[in-house]
Scaffold this active site. Structure first.
Site, PDB file in Angstrom:
ATOM      1  N   HIS A   2       0.805  -1.220   0.000  1.00 13.74           N
ATOM      2  CA  HIS A   2       0.000   0.000   0.000  1.00 13.74           C
ATOM      3  C   HIS A   2       0.842   1.276   0.000  1.00 13.74           C
ATOM      4  CE1 HIS A   2      -2.183  -3.228   2.219  1.00 13.74           C
ATOM      5  NE2 HIS A   2      -3.054  -2.958   1.281  1.00 13.74           N
TER       6      HIS A   2
ATOM      7  N   GLU B 131      -3.056   3.242   1.964  1.00  9.00           N
ATOM      8  CA  GLU B 131      -2.560   3.888   0.745  1.00  9.00           C
ATOM      9  C   GLU B 131      -2.737   5.400   0.814  1.00  9.00           C
ATOM     10  OE1 GLU B 131      -3.584   4.216  -3.969  1.00  9.00           O
ATOM     11  OE2 GLU B 131      -4.052   2.308  -2.998  1.00  9.00           O
TER      12      GLU B 131
ATOM     13  N   THR C 214      -5.675   4.150  -5.716  1.00  7.91           N
ATOM     14  CA  THR C 214      -5.694   3.248  -6.879  1.00  7.91           C
ATOM     15  C   THR C 214      -6.836   2.235  -6.842  1.00  7.91           C
ATOM     16  OG1 THR C 214      -4.209   1.634  -5.838  1.00  7.91           O
ATOM     17  CG2 THR C 214      -3.187   3.397  -7.139  1.00  7.91           C
TER      18      THR C 214
ATOM     19  N   CYS D  32      -6.035   1.714 -10.660  1.00  7.56           N
ATOM     20  CA  CYS D  32      -5.159   0.751 -11.325  1.00  7.56           C
ATOM     21  C   CYS D  32      -5.948  -0.131 -12.281  1.00  7.56           C
ATOM     22  CB  CYS D  32      -4.377  -0.067 -10.302  1.00  7.56           C
ATOM     23  SG  CYS D  32      -5.203  -1.535  -9.707  1.00  7.56           S
TER      24      CYS D  32
ATOM     25  N   SER E 260     -10.068  -2.502   0.223  1.00 10.43           N
ATOM     26  CA  SER E 260     -10.851  -1.457  -0.431  1.00 10.43           C
ATOM     27  C   SER E 260     -11.391  -1.924  -1.775  1.00 10.43           C
ATOM     28  CB  SER E 260      -9.985  -0.204  -0.627  1.00 10.43           C
ATOM     29  OG  SER E 260     -10.659   0.755  -1.402  1.00 10.43           O
ATOM     30  N   ASN E 261     -10.538  -2.540  -2.594  1.00 11.76           N
ATOM     31  CA  ASN E 261     -11.001  -2.917  -3.929  1.00 11.76           C
ATOM     32  C   ASN E 261     -12.065  -4.008  -3.865  1.00 11.76           C
ATOM     33  OD1 ASN E 261      -9.761  -5.718  -5.015  1.00 11.76           O
ATOM     34  ND2 ASN E 261      -8.273  -4.759  -3.646  1.00 11.76           N
TER      35      ASN E 261
END
Length: 323
Positions: A82, A134, A173, A203, A232-233
């Site tokens: 991160h 991050e 990202t 990303c 998070s993603n």
């Protein structure tokens, strides 16, 4: 006579699971353990997945929250994928630590962008989520007050920059592509001179996984996202599915978390995995379904990923060892 199992179609989203940055980070820990032996110290979870962290811990990785938790040592100290604030490598240099940086190169790209904007005298807005490692790392690249966090379109409507003509933005990202686009639209409407990234900060892996979920969402009664609550993603994949028409979308750590009561009477399920979730967890989820249903498996592929990132030079094989 054994009771026949009800039919179920599983739509398997592709791409899913590990991205190049996560794969590189895990490789760095494994190669460091192989080359230098245990223990190898890792500041924060190397990636946000409990299964990955536990498996590396079993091999000899020691996870710590801060450098102060590491004794004086010659063993490698690894920074997570991160990224970290500038103060962290500075503290490591002060203690003469042997550092291996596993920061994802796409996160490092955001750090470089932010630094460039700062050098050009621009105020920086960071689109992201407060408290995420991050975001902490990116804001920590620059002096306090140089970066302002924008979490929502409402934040973007309220922001009052020092000089609207000297304004820039970067993003975390792992955000929702659609949410970020709506925030950027507000910023560009209010501040036409705002400077954005040369290339999208979200990303490729985050973008691709969200696109794959959008492709299967209309076909399914439920989406299961394999991933950890801290990821998070992975959380964004749940939100993307819900907005794309799949009302029942759930984040699960693995097969033990499948909400069987919610999927008893549905005919189709979608499965994907966040960028830090290993494929073995997806396979276990599919196997759990096979035990209860007559499964038809369909893979829906929306992109091919061939990106790979090099590990640090210290961990690459020498010509003699590669022979």
């Amino acid at each position: 006579m054994p009771q026949s199992r009800p039919p179920l179609t599983i739509y398997l989203a592709a791409p899913r699971g590990f991205c190049a940055g996560v794969d590189r980070a895990i490789q760095i820990v494994e190669l460091a353990l192989a080359k230098y032996g245990a223990p190898v110290y890792v500041r924060h979870e190397i990636v946000h997945n409990r299964f990955v962290v536990d498996s590396l811990r079993a091999k000899g990785a020691v996870f710590v929250e801060e450098l102060d938790d590491i004794p004086d040592t010659d063993q490698p100290v690894i920074f997570s994928a991160h990224g970290v604030a500038k103060s962290v490598p500075a503290a490591a240099r002060h203690r003469r630590m042997f550092v291996l940086d596993a920061t994802c190169p796409l996160v490092s790209k955001v750090h470089i962008e932010a630094a460039r904007h700062h050098e050009e005298g621009l105020e920086i807005l960071l689109i992201g989520h407060a408290g995420h490692p991050e975001v902490i790392g990116t804001m920590g690249q620059l002096p306090e007050g140089a970066v302002t966090l924008v979490e929502t379109a409402e934040d973007a409507e309220r922001i009052e920059p020092r000089d609207p003509k000297k304004l820039s933005f970067v993003t975390q990202t792992t955000l929702s592509v659609d949410d970020t686009a709506s925030i950027v639209a507000v910023l560009r409407r209010r501040f036409p001179d705002i400077v954005g990234p040369h290339k999208e900060d979200i990303c490729y892996a985050t973008t691709n996984r969200q696109a794959a979920v959008k492709a299967i969402a209309p076909k399914i009664g439920c989406l299961l996202v394999v991933g950890s609550p801290q990821s998070s993603n992975s959380l964004r994949l749940v939100e993307v599915a819900q907005r794309a028409g799949c009302a029942t979308a759930r984040l699960i750590d693995g097969a033990g978390d499948i909400p069987w009561g919610e999927i008893e009477n549905i005919e189709s399920v979608g499965i994907t995995a966040g960028a830090s979730a290993p494929e073995t967890l997806v396979e276990q989820v599919i196997e759990a379904f096979r035990e209860r249903f007559d499964v038809k498996l369909e893979t829906v592929t929306t992109a091919q990923e061939r990106i790979a990132f090099n590990v640090p030079r210290e961990l690459r094989p020498t010509p003699s060892s590669a022979a």
